[in-house]
Design a protein around this motif. Structure first.
Motif, PDB file in Angstrom:
ATOM      1  N   ALA A 147       0.843  -1.201   0.000  1.00 31.41           N
ATOM      2  CA  ALA A 147       0.000   0.000   0.000  1.00 31.41           C
ATOM      3  C   ALA A 147       0.879   1.252   0.000  1.00 31.41           C
ATOM      4  CB  ALA A 147      -0.925   0.003   1.223  1.00 31.41           C
ATOM      5  N   LEU A 170      -9.237  -8.943   6.871  1.00 31.89           N
ATOM      6  CA  LEU A 170      -9.764  -7.575   6.806  1.00 31.89           C
ATOM      7  C   LEU A 170      -8.640  -6.538   6.895  1.00 31.89           C
ATOM      8  CD1 LEU A 170     -13.000  -8.116   8.881  1.00 31.89           C
ATOM      9  CD2 LEU A 170     -12.880  -7.433   6.471  1.00 31.89           C
ATOM     10  N   TRP A 175      -5.710  -2.458   3.655  1.00 31.31           N
ATOM     11  CA  TRP A 175      -4.513  -1.926   2.983  1.00 31.31           C
ATOM     12  C   TRP A 175      -4.561  -2.148   1.472  1.00 31.31           C
ATOM     13  CZ3 TRP A 175      -2.095  -4.271   7.807  1.00 31.31           C
ATOM     14  CH2 TRP A 175      -1.795  -3.270   8.744  1.00 31.31           C
TER      15      TRP A 175
ATOM     16  N   LEU B 371      -9.748   4.662   5.160  1.00 29.12           N
ATOM     17  CA  LEU B 371      -9.139   3.779   4.175  1.00 29.12           C
ATOM     18  C   LEU B 371      -7.993   4.491   3.459  1.00 29.12           C
ATOM     19  CD1 LEU B 371     -10.221   0.929   3.903  1.00 29.12           C
ATOM     20  CD2 LEU B 371     -11.076   1.561   1.650  1.00 29.12           C
ATOM     21  N   ALA B 374      -5.154   4.590   5.867  1.00 30.30           N
ATOM     22  CA  ALA B 374      -4.468   3.290   5.992  1.00 30.30           C
ATOM     23  C   ALA B 374      -3.518   3.062   4.815  1.00 30.30           C
ATOM     24  CB  ALA B 374      -5.486   2.153   6.085  1.00 30.30           C
ATOM     25  N   LYS B 375      -3.950   3.455   3.633  1.00 27.85           N
ATOM     26  CA  LYS B 375      -3.132   3.191   2.451  1.00 27.85           C
ATOM     27  C   LYS B 375      -1.982   4.173   2.296  1.00 27.85           C
ATOM     28  CE  LYS B 375      -6.709   0.786  -0.087  1.00 27.85           C
ATOM     29  NZ  LYS B 375      -7.786   0.896  -1.073  1.00 27.85           N
ATOM     30  N   PHE B 379      -1.557   3.188   9.057  1.00 30.32           N
ATOM     31  CA  PHE B 379      -2.221   2.785  10.297  1.00 30.32           C
ATOM     32  C   PHE B 379      -3.723   2.575  10.084  1.00 30.32           C
ATOM     33  CE2 PHE B 379       1.562   5.015  11.867  1.00 30.32           C
ATOM     34  CZ  PHE B 379       2.053   4.070  12.750  1.00 30.32           C
ATOM     35  N   ILE B 380      -4.252   1.519  10.672  1.00 30.69           N
ATOM     36  CA  ILE B 380      -5.684   1.219  10.619  1.00 30.69           C
ATOM     37  C   ILE B 380      -6.351   1.884  11.820  1.00 30.69           C
ATOM     38  CG2 ILE B 380      -7.418  -0.620  10.730  1.00 30.69           C
ATOM     39  CD1 ILE B 380      -5.447  -2.421   9.234  1.00 30.69           C
ATOM     40  N   LEU B 417      -7.819  -2.219  15.243  1.00 33.32           N
ATOM     41  CA  LEU B 417      -7.619  -3.660  15.060  1.00 33.32           C
ATOM     42  C   LEU B 417      -8.700  -4.494  15.746  1.00 33.32           C
ATOM     43  CD1 LEU B 417      -3.730  -3.960  15.333  1.00 33.32           C
ATOM     44  CD2 LEU B 417      -5.159  -3.621  13.315  1.00 33.32           C
ATOM     45  N   MET B 418      -9.390  -3.901  16.726  1.00 28.43           N
ATOM     46  CA  MET B 418     -10.480  -4.614  17.385  1.00 28.43           C
ATOM     47  C   MET B 418     -11.832  -4.266  16.746  1.00 28.43           C
ATOM     48  SD  MET B 418      -8.254  -5.769  19.425  1.00 28.43           S
ATOM     49  CE  MET B 418      -9.186  -6.837  20.510  1.00 28.43           C
ATOM     50  N   LEU B 420     -12.575  -4.382  13.216  1.00 27.89           N
ATOM     51  CA  LEU B 420     -12.513  -4.638  11.772  1.00 27.89           C
ATOM     52  C   LEU B 420     -13.850  -5.066  11.178  1.00 27.89           C
ATOM     53  CD1 LEU B 420      -8.947  -6.170  11.775  1.00 27.89           C
ATOM     54  CD2 LEU B 420      -9.646  -4.109  10.549  1.00 27.89           C
ATOM     55  N   LEU B 421     -14.797  -5.481  12.027  1.00 26.36           N
ATOM     56  CA  LEU B 421     -16.104  -5.858  11.478  1.00 26.36           C
ATOM     57  C   LEU B 421     -16.799  -4.652  10.841  1.00 26.36           C
ATOM     58  CD1 LEU B 421     -17.436  -8.413  14.109  1.00 26.36           C
ATOM     59  CD2 LEU B 421     -16.508  -8.854  11.822  1.00 26.36           C
ATOM     60  N   TYR B 423     -15.207  -2.281   9.216  1.00 26.03           N
ATOM     61  CA  TYR B 423     -14.578  -2.187   7.890  1.00 26.03           C
ATOM     62  C   TYR B 423     -15.190  -3.219   6.944  1.00 26.03           C
ATOM     63  CZ  TYR B 423     -10.899   1.016   9.443  1.00 26.03           C
ATOM     64  OH  TYR B 423     -10.219   2.107   9.902  1.00 26.03           O
ATOM     65  N   ASP B 424     -15.441  -4.414   7.469  1.00 27.96           N
ATOM     66  CA  ASP B 424     -16.035  -5.479   6.650  1.00 27.96           C
ATOM     67  C   ASP B 424     -17.379  -5.010   6.083  1.00 27.96           C
ATOM     68  OD1 ASP B 424     -15.963  -7.987   5.491  1.00 27.96           O
ATOM     69  OD2 ASP B 424     -16.963  -8.970   7.165  1.00 27.96           O
ATOM     70  N   PHE B 427     -16.786  -2.529   3.359  1.00 28.53           N
ATOM     71  CA  PHE B 427     -16.368  -3.159   2.095  1.00 28.53           C
ATOM     72  C   PHE B 427     -17.548  -3.803   1.381  1.00 28.53           C
ATOM     73  CE2 PHE B 427     -12.072  -3.862   4.311  1.00 28.53           C
ATOM     74  CZ  PHE B 427     -11.570  -2.684   3.803  1.00 28.53           C
ATOM     75  N   ARG B 428     -18.456  -4.380   2.154  1.00 28.01           N
ATOM     76  CA  ARG B 428     -19.604  -5.069   1.567  1.00 28.01           C
ATOM     77  C   ARG B 428     -20.707  -4.098   1.145  1.00 28.01           C
ATOM     78  NH1 ARG B 428     -20.044 -10.644   3.552  1.00 28.01           N
ATOM     79  NH2 ARG B 428     -18.255 -11.116   4.854  1.00 28.01           N
TER      80      ARG B 428
END
Lengths: 462, 462
Positions: A147, A170, A175, B371, B374-375, B379-380, B417-418, B420-421, B423-424, B427-428
């Motif tokens: 990324a 994920l 990334w 997003l 992150a790219k 960092f997320i 990081l805790m 991520l759902l 983010y899921d 994405f969907r």
């Protein structure tokens, strides 16, 4: 009361350290299927040539390119901690230090080589990198690196982990990495396995085959493959850990180190911390350098030093390494990163030379150690990292019994925030210890009986 | 090319900054059920007296105890980053900086006050701290702090989160905290609700009631309650963020700041970064200070400045704050930490004074921003933090349109990081934006119609 030391930007190491230059015995070459040494150009379809050159170099110091340093600076130098809380809880006269590699964006040491590899690939004109991942730590680190450099990243993730551990996937997708379950329908290798075993849970070996196939079959020549451990150049990139740590120990006022500890799956985080200290040991310093592994996958402490394949399918070159045999299937312990059958050739040779001592530890002791660490130092550890903590506690207790003021340093290779299900099983009493039965080890070692043998040479004498 | 600045240990701030000392208008007191000001001693069954004193102090600078500094040193000073990757992607002339609070063991800014509160409780002879937690970030931070100080920690976690998000609970347990689903059978309040609604999913309001009940009903007097945001002392403890950041900006060579940004749920991470800058603004510096909130929970930008309860059940003192009414039920957006109905009184008063501008942002824009971050930065981000990133991108784009070399700083309050759902779902394409309908807001505001009113005073004039 100082518990943590950084480095100023002008103190950051600007070269990687290559142990191959200092090992008493020269490294033995990887061998091809015909038993002859692999020539660098034979690897060109898989890796870019600038990385292959790094793989075979015997130069002691390798310059870190300025742009790679810029990328590493995003989270480096990582802090070196004095574990005062743990020392107090143990009542040990030892002074314990740990390098916190968990502060990287991917949460482990893996990005140290991921950004370097991505950069070298980009320099060579590569647009796309393929790799495999088990539990997902390496796949996420490479996605992160790609990324930052604007490269495409394709990760073949072992299906059982893909299904059970969606969070690492994920991370990769956040990334911009593309993560597919392996075996997949995207490669010949994957389709062949699915035809026979539609419900295949996958394996690291299959995923490696798929990732390599995709890289070498790109007709445009713009795709290459990347590996996150085992190989010389990967270990080289990780030595920035130990080089930083040595400067930081000086800032703590330490003049010598007695014990250096790391966990070792493929060997890269261990080598990253340990090799710059091993250099001192070769030069005459007295110290114990301990590589920790699970008792269920004891390739260093009980396996053979032999030529073996890197993957289950036997498609990679043969590497001289400590191995349990490439067909070895480890029991389902929670330290996924330590379940690999082989050890990096550089680490293996240093074991043969007597420079490094392996130590096998059971997983319940590791979880107990990680829990004590969390309560005293505050950080939640990856299950792999917990092996290094367990050995550190063993050594600190020994120092107490001996009444010695030892200096112990270990690599805290990553946090465990993505691995809490293992802790859950531990709390519920559902974890078991597995001692690898001798006959199972002999069975998988039988698979390498007819392969070429490395010379076993110690301290420079063949 | 420098992307990151730390501080040396001798440069770390040794005092917290109290905005109450500098606000043009004095803070209005919390009120009891009778409408009269709450006297400090009335809070003594809930909080230890040393924390109550800190809650009401108007002293400008408050010394950080040496032992608290030792604990903060475990992860502080946190790095200040120059967001060169993000700047490049936006093509902005602005220089963007962010403070990385995600390096703490619990992954957010919360431990800054958790270790301080745990320490003050211990000093006061308290053995056990109770608290509530929604998604679990505060409960895990307090468990971490109690582990380091050897205190017991009991966390009432909203049942729906307890069931759906086991990982935060596992973090608490790893640190030795006891986490129970709320409503529980352990308190009168919990049992009463379960009797009526055996399947109750719980709420923050119920969890607060349970945690306070357990604290005040311990006959030994050794238990107290702790809150992770909103109150003056909590915001005070977080100002170390902004005090560090100011020194770090100097090291980057910045002489002034144009825009300061943070996300605000209860207000503590925002205040932590912003208040030391707001002090400069009060002294005459020109800058925009932006508090970001979800458009679905717009208490600052659309709610009222009013006296309201801190909890749904209406058991806490009345606080003068921006609120949507204590019965407000926010829609299920993913930034759990920003779904609270009220805002810290200190932040609210600074808004009234015109020192801080609220900004409401929709969640899809926030995820898109996270997003890109992150790219480009690697960092997320936590979903809460993504609101600060979205506002930063808005400001950086504005600087580009205006052709101005602005200096923007925001608080990167925690990693995702805790989370991520969320983010899921993004994405969907399963996430939706919610604009709070006016009639729903008026309905919940009706609940506070008959409560006492604060004086609305601007810039010192009543």
């Amino acid at each position: 009361m100082s518990t943590k030391v950084f480095l100023n930007e002008n103190e950051i190491p600007r070269q990687w350290y290559n142990l191959a230059a200092d090992l008493p015995t020269p490294m033995q070459p990887p061998l091809g299927p015909d038993g002859n040494p692999v020539r660098p150009e034979m690897l060109a379809p898989v890796f870019p040539m600038n990385i292959i050159e790094q793989e075979v170099t015997t130069q002691r110091w390798v310059d870190i390119p300025e742009e790679v340093l810029d990328l590493l600076y995003r989270w480096r130098p990582t802090p070196l901690y004095r574990a005062r809380g743990l020392e107090k809880a143990l009542g040990t006269p030892a002074r314990i230090y740990y390098k916190n590699e968990g502060v990287s964006p991917a949460g482990s040491h893996k990005p140290n080589t991921a950004v370097a590899q991505a950069w070298y690939n980009k320099q060579f004109g590569i647009k796309r990198i393929t790799t495999e991942t088990g539990a997902g730590q390496w796949g996420s680190a490479l996605s992160f690196a790609c990324a930052l450099l604007g490269l495409e990243c394709k990760v073949y993730m072992v299906r059982i982990s893909f299904d059970q551990k969606p969070f690492r996937r994920l991370m990769m997708e956040t990334w911009g990495g593309k993560c597919v379950a392996s075996p997949s329908r995207e490669t010949h290798a994957g389709r062949e396995i699915l035809a026979k075993h539609p419900e295949s849970p996958g394996s690291l070996g299959i995923a490696i085959s798929e990732a390599i196939e995709e890289a070498v079959s790109d007709k445009t020549g713009q795709t290459r493959y990347s590996l996150g451990s085992v190989l010389n150049h990967v270990l080289l990139h990780q030595t920035i850990i130990g080089l930083e740590a040595k400067k930081q120990l000086e800032k703590f006022g330490e003049k010598k180190v007695d014990v250096v500890i790391g966990c070792a799956g493929g060997g890269s985080n261990f080598a990253g911390l340990a090799f710059p200290f091993v250099a001192d040991k070769i030069a005459g310093a007295k110290m114990d350098v301990i590589a920790c592994e699970p008792a269920s996958c004891p390739k260093m402490s009980r396996g053979q030093f032999a030529y073996d394949f890197g993957d289950v399918a036997g498609t990679t070159p043969l590497l001289p390494m400590h191995t349990l045999g490439h067909t070895f299937v480890p029991p389902p312990i929670h330290a996924g990163g330590l379940r690999y059958h082989g050890m990096a050739p550089l680490v293996s040779q240093a074991i043969v030379e007597g420079l490094i001592q392996p130590r096998a530890i059971h997983q319940i002791e590791c979880y107990k150690s990680a829990l004590l660490f969390a309560k005293t130092e505050g950080f939640i550890s990856a299950p792999e990292t917990s092996h290094a903590i367990a050995a550190t506690i063993q050594e600190a207790n020994k120092a107490r019994e001996e009444g010695k003021e030892k200096v112990i340093i270990f690599n805290w290779s990553g946090h465990g925030l993505m691995d809490l299900l293992g802790y859950d099983k531990f709390f519920r009493g559902e974890l078991e210890d597995y001692e690898l039965p001798e006959h199972l080890m002999q069975e998988s070692l039988a698979a390498i009986r007819d392969l070429p043998k490395p010379k076993v040479c110690r301290t420079g004498k063949w």
